[in-house]
Write a protein that holds these residues in place. Sequence first.
Motif, mmCIF file in Angstrom:
data_model
loop_
_atom_site.group_PDB
_atom_site.id
_atom_site.type_symbol
_atom_site.label_atom_id
_atom_site.label_comp_id
_atom_site.label_asym_id
_atom_site.label_seq_id
_atom_site.Cartn_x
_atom_site.Cartn_y
_atom_site.Cartn_z
ATOM 1 N N HIS A 554 36.583 13.672 -26.781
ATOM 2 C CA HIS A 554 37.808 13.050 -27.275
ATOM 3 C C HIS A 554 37.589 11.585 -27.613
ATOM 4 C CE1 HIS A 554 39.414 16.571 -25.095
ATOM 5 N NE2 HIS A 554 40.383 16.525 -25.982
ATOM 6 N N VAL A 556 40.103 8.073 -27.596
ATOM 7 C CA VAL A 556 41.405 7.572 -27.167
ATOM 8 C C VAL A 556 41.520 6.104 -27.557
ATOM 9 C CG1 VAL A 556 40.554 6.979 -24.855
ATOM 10 C CG2 VAL A 556 43.008 7.353 -25.219
ATOM 11 N N SER A 563 49.459 5.727 -26.115
ATOM 12 C CA SER A 563 48.056 6.077 -25.949
ATOM 13 C C SER A 563 47.820 7.282 -26.852
ATOM 14 C CB SER A 563 47.738 6.430 -24.490
ATOM 15 O OG SER A 563 46.387 6.822 -24.357
ATOM 16 N N ILE A 565 45.358 10.179 -28.655
ATOM 17 C CA ILE A 565 44.170 10.961 -28.309
ATOM 18 C C ILE A 565 43.837 11.924 -29.442
ATOM 19 C CG2 ILE A 565 43.154 12.535 -26.618
ATOM 20 C CD1 ILE A 565 45.697 11.462 -24.852
ATOM 21 N N LEU A 620 42.662 11.359 -17.832
ATOM 22 C CA LEU A 620 42.925 10.155 -18.613
ATOM 23 C C LEU A 620 43.698 9.174 -17.737
ATOM 24 C CD1 LEU A 620 43.039 8.663 -21.422
ATOM 25 C CD2 LEU A 620 45.261 9.800 -21.731
#
Length: 637
Positions: A554, A556, A563, A565, A620
Amino acid sequence: MGAAHSQEDLEICTSDEEEYEEYEERRDGQEESEDEDKFEDSRDDTLAPSPSSGGRLPKPPPSSLDDVDAKLKSLKLKYTPPPSTQNSARLFRYINGNTPKAKWITAEKSTAYSFVKTSQVNEEDDDDKNQDSENEWWVLKVGSKIREKVSEEMQLKAYKDQRRVDFVAKGVWALKFATAEGFADYVNSYNGCLFENNHGVELNEASKAKIFGKDFIGWANPEAADDSMWEDADDILLKSPQSATPLRDTQDLTEAFEEATSEGIHSLALGALDNSFLVGDSGIQVFKNMRQGIQGKGVCVNFEAGYGKAHSAPRKALLMRAETNMLLMSPMSQNRGIHQLDIETGKVISEWKFEKDGVDISMSDITNDGKGAQLDPSASTFLGLDNNRLCRWDMRDRYGMVQDLAAASAPVLNWAQGHQFSRGTNFQCFATTGDGSIVVGSLDGKIRLYSSNTMRQAKTAFPGLGAPVTHVDATFDGKWIVGTTDTYLIVICTLFTDKAGKTKTGFEGRMGNKIAAPRLLKLRPLDAHLAGSNNKFRNAQFSWVTEDGKQERHVVATVGKFSVIWNFQQVKNGSHECYHDQEGLKKCYCYKIVLRNESIVDSRFMNDNFAISGSPEAPLVIATPMKVSSFSLSSKR
């Protein structure tokens, strides 16, 4: 949490337009009745019907269209000249944000657009004779409602199948064109204006070759670029069940922990071992690393113990020596070097100065020697960056002995390796790979790759796209780079095939002219608008891998209270739905958003070692000035 698709992506269909027409007609009817009163008040009272005309007003003398236009404007009516067929479109506005009542409404049923070169972006009068011709840029004008400088801040998103473009201009708007030709003309004109505003030269083949260079012409003409390296990498991933995330899985984020923190959190220092740390105004809070995220231990290291309360919070915290020590970088205004904190005792054991040839120098950033270097218990070196310096600092004495910190009143870091460039680099940010190779981002948008052996000359220098790069990150294996700009993220594949047929990265050698075009990660116009005009992308990074053979899954980044992603495998998949019918560089708009109640300080994935069974990713962690939250990522078929 945001879904993978926002409501403004919904197609504007005929039935919607009819509904909006009724809405506009009702509103226009009210406005027209008011205008009729104004018209009566402004009418010439000396003009009256004559008996010979049968009660009708005498026919006025012939007048040119310009005279009629001027007359109507002088009456101060709600009057807009009829749009030309060539540059006409229907203008819609998106209202009620990201709520159940959100919808498109017609702003103007038929309007004209134009691109105007001017220095008066916010002025209504383009005829100002005192304009500075050297500081002119292209501005988009749509009817009487929109006047906006053509830039990446508009977040233009084109829908070729709908003959429609969405964009941000103090609100979210859409232009819908009657023909495919009208749509294409607008997009081509917009791209030409954007290129000239970004680079200062007119868009043509010669200017593209000058800006991007012969080796990077695929960046200027993506349709002709060699994307085989993106596809080859995908094939490798799909054959590796340990590293691949199934493309058709939908991924849900579940909040596992949320804790209040001390006021004024400035940065997040994640550990790969037992603990992670939040750095704030008053000190450093210690959190325990768990499979579900990080959880407070109720321990805080106060800055008054050696660091000094007058110093204010450091702007950078760097873990090292198996995460038993932390380097605290002083705020730029103080430029006092760095403090070395012993985490186990909670004491600052030394203050280090940056010095070269007996002269104090400044550093704007520091980082570890490699992706996993903070886990090395004997590490004594780290990297430093300034706008024209790239170097390695050594905390040991230059003659091979560790400095006696108790006796040294002002220990001086040893410039172990590096280069001080004369001018023109404008370095802004840097990061390292697993083997210690270095990627550096610059104010002019260039991204340079240096091997772990030399910092004097970049092995590869990728051209800028017109925006400064404020943050960079690299995968552990060095095959991928992600750069952060204010309005988009740029993902670069560093793989190439050398003359001997061997696959290498741009850190190892010059890539030649078979270089894959980058891909952009962007927000949809509505999300960009909701994020706020003053909020920019910050700190984009890959998920955290510190072992060979593992793959980051991923990307981010933070923007305001969001946030954001992206699934990295989707980004690399050339057949992904986002890329259908796109022109120019491929742009990925498929992401998830985690919304917080206040601006986010940082959001990062924990080390891959903390990923639990059945989850495609480690937790996360999102830090705000007042809270820290942990989210688990789960996959569902």
